[in-house]
Design an enzyme around this catalytic site. Structure first.
Site, PDB file in Angstrom:
ATOM      1  N   GLY A  84       0.812  -1.215   0.000  1.00 51.42           N
ATOM      2  CA  GLY A  84       0.000   0.000   0.000  1.00 51.42           C
ATOM      3  C   GLY A  84       0.842   1.260   0.000  1.00 51.42           C
ATOM      4  O   GLY A  84       2.076   1.204   0.013  1.00 51.42           O
TER       5      GLY A  84
ATOM      6  N   GLY B 243       2.448   4.808   1.373  1.00 48.79           N
ATOM      7  CA  GLY B 243       3.013   5.222   2.649  1.00 48.79           C
ATOM      8  C   GLY B 243       2.060   6.010   3.528  1.00 48.79           C
ATOM      9  O   GLY B 243       1.810   5.634   4.676  1.00 48.79           O
ATOM     10  N   PRO B 244       1.492   7.095   3.002  1.00 46.36           N
ATOM     11  CA  PRO B 244       0.635   7.925   3.849  1.00 46.36           C
ATOM     12  C   PRO B 244      -0.685   7.250   4.245  1.00 46.36           C
ATOM     13  O   PRO B 244      -1.402   7.768   5.093  1.00 46.36           O
ATOM     14  CB  PRO B 244       0.354   9.158   2.969  1.00 46.36           C
ATOM     15  CG  PRO B 244       1.418   9.139   1.926  1.00 46.36           C
ATOM     16  CD  PRO B 244       1.763   7.710   1.696  1.00 46.36           C
TER      17      PRO B 244
ATOM     18  N   GLY C  74       1.119   2.760   5.378  1.00 48.61           N
ATOM     19  CA  GLY C  74       2.300   2.962   6.237  1.00 48.61           C
ATOM     20  C   GLY C  74       1.932   3.709   7.502  1.00 48.61           C
ATOM     21  O   GLY C  74       2.291   3.303   8.611  1.00 48.61           O
TER      22      GLY C  74
ATOM     23  N   GLU D 190      16.158   4.028  10.272  1.00 48.95           N
ATOM     24  CA  GLU D 190      17.339   3.999   9.397  1.00 48.95           C
ATOM     25  C   GLU D 190      17.062   4.990   8.281  1.00 48.95           C
ATOM     26  O   GLU D 190      16.220   4.737   7.433  1.00 48.95           O
ATOM     27  CB  GLU D 190      17.550   2.594   8.801  1.00 48.95           C
ATOM     28  CG  GLU D 190      17.784   1.506   9.816  1.00 48.95           C
ATOM     29  CD  GLU D 190      19.173   1.553  10.429  1.00 48.95           C
ATOM     30  OE1 GLU D 190      20.023   2.327   9.950  1.00 48.95           O
ATOM     31  OE2 GLU D 190      19.387   0.830  11.409  1.00 48.95           O
TER      32      GLU D 190
ATOM     33  N   GLU E 207      20.960  14.798   0.374  1.00 50.20           N
ATOM     34  CA  GLU E 207      21.045  13.466  -0.199  1.00 50.20           C
ATOM     35  C   GLU E 207      20.412  13.482  -1.591  1.00 50.20           C
ATOM     36  O   GLU E 207      19.236  13.804  -1.736  1.00 50.20           O
ATOM     37  CB  GLU E 207      20.312  12.474   0.699  1.00 50.20           C
ATOM     38  CG  GLU E 207      20.463  11.057   0.223  1.00 50.20           C
ATOM     39  CD  GLU E 207      19.799  10.070   1.157  1.00 50.20           C
ATOM     40  OE1 GLU E 207      18.617  10.257   1.468  1.00 50.20           O
ATOM     41  OE2 GLU E 207      20.463   9.113   1.568  1.00 50.20           O
TER      42      GLU E 207
HETATM   43  P1  NAD Z   1      10.263   7.179   1.924  1.00 47.85           P
HETATM   44  O1  NAD Z   1      10.524   7.688   3.279  1.00 47.85           O
HETATM   45  O2  NAD Z   1       9.432   7.988   1.027  1.00 47.85           O
HETATM   46  O3  NAD Z   1       9.549   5.759   1.990  1.00 47.85           O
HETATM   47  C1  NAD Z   1      10.014   4.691   2.785  1.00 47.85           C
HETATM   48  C2  NAD Z   1       8.841   3.847   3.228  1.00 47.85           C
HETATM   49  O4  NAD Z   1       8.001   4.631   4.064  1.00 47.85           O
HETATM   50  C3  NAD Z   1       7.957   3.362   2.072  1.00 47.85           C
HETATM   51  O5  NAD Z   1       7.486   2.061   2.361  1.00 47.85           O
HETATM   52  C4  NAD Z   1       6.808   4.347   2.089  1.00 47.85           C
HETATM   53  O6  NAD Z   1       5.636   3.832   1.564  1.00 47.85           O
HETATM   54  C5  NAD Z   1       6.666   4.616   3.570  1.00 47.85           C
HETATM   55  N1  NAD Z   1       6.026   5.881   3.908  1.00 47.85           N
HETATM   56  C6  NAD Z   1       5.992   7.034   3.187  1.00 47.85           C
HETATM   57  N2  NAD Z   1       5.273   7.973   3.835  1.00 47.85           N
HETATM   58  C7  NAD Z   1       4.862   7.411   4.997  1.00 47.85           C
HETATM   59  C8  NAD Z   1       4.091   7.885   6.102  1.00 47.85           C
HETATM   60  N3  NAD Z   1       3.614   9.116   6.141  1.00 47.85           N
HETATM   61  N4  NAD Z   1       3.882   7.037   7.137  1.00 47.85           N
HETATM   62  C9  NAD Z   1       4.378   5.791   7.117  1.00 47.85           C
HETATM   63  N5  NAD Z   1       5.093   5.274   6.101  1.00 47.85           N
HETATM   64  C10 NAD Z   1       5.335   6.075   5.059  1.00 47.85           C
HETATM   65  O7  NAD Z   1      11.682   6.859   1.323  1.00 47.85           O
HETATM   66  P2  NAD Z   1      12.015   6.202  -0.077  1.00 47.85           P
HETATM   67  O8  NAD Z   1      11.939   7.244  -1.116  1.00 47.85           O
HETATM   68  O9  NAD Z   1      11.216   4.972  -0.257  1.00 47.85           O
HETATM   69  O10 NAD Z   1      13.529   5.737   0.176  1.00 47.85           O
HETATM   70  C11 NAD Z   1      14.608   6.574  -0.003  1.00 47.85           C
HETATM   71  C12 NAD Z   1      15.145   7.056   1.322  1.00 47.85           C
HETATM   72  O11 NAD Z   1      15.405   5.980   2.210  1.00 47.85           O
HETATM   73  C13 NAD Z   1      16.451   7.777   1.182  1.00 47.85           C
HETATM   74  O12 NAD Z   1      16.415   8.972   1.902  1.00 47.85           O
HETATM   75  C14 NAD Z   1      17.468   6.812   1.781  1.00 47.85           C
HETATM   76  O13 NAD Z   1      18.614   7.392   2.291  1.00 47.85           O
HETATM   77  C15 NAD Z   1      16.689   6.143   2.819  1.00 47.85           C
HETATM   78  N6  NAD Z   1      17.286   4.834   3.126  1.00 47.85           N
HETATM   79  C16 NAD Z   1      17.957   4.677   4.305  1.00 47.85           C
HETATM   80  C17 NAD Z   1      18.550   3.476   4.610  1.00 47.85           C
HETATM   81  C18 NAD Z   1      19.296   3.249   5.893  1.00 47.85           C
HETATM   82  O14 NAD Z   1      19.560   2.113   6.234  1.00 47.85           O
HETATM   83  N7  NAD Z   1      19.643   4.265   6.635  1.00 47.85           N
HETATM   84  C19 NAD Z   1      18.442   2.429   3.731  1.00 47.85           C
HETATM   85  C20 NAD Z   1      17.759   2.626   2.538  1.00 47.85           C
HETATM   86  C21 NAD Z   1      17.163   3.835   2.252  1.00 47.85           C
END
Ligand code: NAD
Length: 462
Positions: free
Chosen positions: A201, A203-204, A207, A245, A369
């Site tokens: 599903g 994120g907003p 998630g 993370e 980033e």
């Molecule tokens: P994102 O934060 O948009 O999404 C990550 C996850 O969170 C997805 O499953 C998404 O559906 C969910 N999500 C989005 N909005 C949400 C909300 N309001 N409430 C709950 N869940 C929500 O990030 P992305 O674009 O998918 O990934 C890229 C980012 O992830 C980069 O900034 C990267 O650095 C970071 N990242 C960090 C690590 C680490 O180990 N530190 C590893 C991989 C990626």
């Protein structure tokens, strides 16, 4: 491509509560390859209920039996590794050899490490007149990103299961097919119903429902810092455990005594590997002024060799975002020595391997980033200057130090505000704790430190 039209809940594929779908796109040719259901709060609720129901029995299962189930899961991942690699390539766009080696290979290593750790970990210890038990935290809500679709899942689910926790996973919307394959593997490994549950599903919607759910005891999130802050605030308000993370802007510090060609070559490879979509990528290359020009020439040459080998970015939004950053770098006065903002192909979300020289530490491309194949080469005058630049961002996830000998590199690495540093090209270790200082996150994944995140202690005094 093959896709399930339901959610994996309570050991079976169940119809989704709603009718909305998410289209899965192959970023190499922009074609829709499958659809998966867009979960709602109702699906999340059903999954959390299943996880709660399964919790007491799984928590009480002897660690050696939990270990055997995780080993069985690892074996299924091994048996299906080609299918996993092909699926990751289809929905993420990574070139197949990289998918085979890294996207399928690393999760197998990590699952194997937790099969061993579950069997050997000291879940009970004597401290003076006390016995201290390490008990599972409970139901875990795992939210993962798309950049390493299977690794991010296994890095949460394997330690959670080893600890005796049960899990509800909400994977990234760009890469749900890999998550569905993982659910199939869990089923094939005969992990009891409800121990692992999957809700695909947005994120907003899904998630957020998972992060806010009262039946979740720990939220483990990997993704952007912006969403991480929101999830941390929600968890804090509910006095709920949380692991974050987040992003990174890691420095590759090349000290004057280093083997420059090796340091630059490995540094460029590190960024280009997953088209720059690696949170720990060394996107800032720090070079002493005496060797700067030589490093720039080597980096430009190395980047050019990735022109045909690099995969696309994951989606149109990331494609536009990364190209926007490259344009911003040019506008702020950095000098392009490889690549650029123009799309190198007519189809697919490709960005050319890009290297900027004359980058100053305060430029946007040196601070934010980018999450694309873009390296910024920054000049430093002496070691203190290099340290100031290396530590001069809000992030602290990873980094590298190169020097004539390890001791010199270690001395510098110890002064860096970051969670992981590779010394003179040190190899990936699936048992080493991974996680960030500063705004790169809270908590650690992998190895025994990663397992401890899913445990809480109970002390009995005698
Ligand atoms: P994102 O934060 O948009 O999404 C990550 C996850 O969170 C997805 O499953 C998404 O559906 C969910 N999500 C989005 N909005 C949400 C909300 N309001 N409430 C709950 N869940 C929500 O990030 P992305 O674009 O998918 O990934 C890229 C980012 O992830 C980069 O900034 C990267 O650095 C970071 N990242 C960090 C690590 C680490 O180990 N530190 C590893 C991989 C990626």
């Amino acid at each position: 491509m093959k896709a399930h039209d339901g959610m994996y809940i309570g050991g079976e594929w169940r119809a989704a509560a709603g009718t909305d779908l998410i289209a899965v796109v192959d970023p190499a040719d922009e074609q829709v390859i499958a659809h998966v259901p867009a979960g709602t709060a109702e699906d999340v609720d059903a999954a959390v209920s299943a996880a709660r129901e399964a919790l007491p029995a799984w928590a009480a299962t002897p660690p050696a039996e939990r270990a055997a189930k995780i080993a069985a899961l690892r074996d299924v991942l091994v048996a299906r590794k080609d299918e996993i690699a092909e699926t990751v390539t289809a929905e993420l766009g990574a070139p197949l050899p990289f998918s085979q080696k890294v996207h399928a290979g690393v999760p197998i290593l990590v699952a194997g490490s937790y099969a061993e750790l579950a069997a050997s970990y000291a879940f009970e210890e004597k401290v003076g007149n006390s016995t201290v038990y390490a008990e599972p935290v409970g139901v875990v809500g795992a939210i993962t990103p798309w950049n390493y679709p299977l690794h991010q899942i296994v890095a949460k689910v394997a330690p959670a299961l080893a600890a005796g926790c049960t899990v509800v996973l909400k994977p990234a919307e760009d890469t749900p097919l890999t998550a569905q394959l993982f659910a199939e593997a869990v089923h094939e490994a005969a992990i009891p119903a409800g121990v692992f549950n999957l809700v695909t599903g947005l994120g907003p919607v899904a998630g957020q429902a998972l992060a806010e759910h009262g039946g979740v005891d720990l939220v483990s999130f990997t993704g952007s810092t912006a969403v991480g802050k929101q999830i941390g605030a929600t968890a804090g308000a509910a006095v709920k455990r949380v692991a974050l993370e987040l992003g990174g802007k890691s420095a590759n510090v090349i000290l004057p005594s280093a083997d420059l060609a090796k340091a630059v070559g490995v540094g460029i490879a590190n960024v280009m590997g997953n088209s720059g979509q690696t949170c720990s990528a060394w996107t800032r290359m720090l070079v002493h002024t005496s060797r700067y020009d030589e490093a720039v020439a080597l980096a430009a040459e190395a980047a050019a060799t990735y022109g045909d080998r690099i995969g696309p970015l994951v989606n149109a939004k990331q494609h536009a975002r990364v190209r926007g950053y490259i344009e911003k770098g040019v506008a702020e006065g950095a000098r392009l020595v490889a690549g650029g903002p123009e799309a190198p192909r007519e189809q697919g979300y490709f960005v050319s391997p890009t290297v900027f020289a004359d980058v100053t530490p305060e430029m946007t491309i040196a601070q934010e980033e980018i999450f694309g194949p873009v390296v910024s080469i920054i000049r430093y005058e002496d070691e203190d200057d290099a340290l100031r630049i290396a530590n001069g961002t809000v992030y602290g996830l990873a980094g590298a130090v190169w020097a004539g000998d390890d001791a010199e590199a270690v001395a510098f690495a110890r002064r860096m505000d970051t969670g992981q540093v590779d010394i003179n090209g040190g190899r990936f270790n699936p048992l080493a704790p991974f996680g960030g200082y500063k705004q790169s996150g809270v908590g650690r994944e992998l190895g025994s430190h990663g397992l401890a995140e899913y445990l809480q202690t109970k002390s009995l005094q005698f």
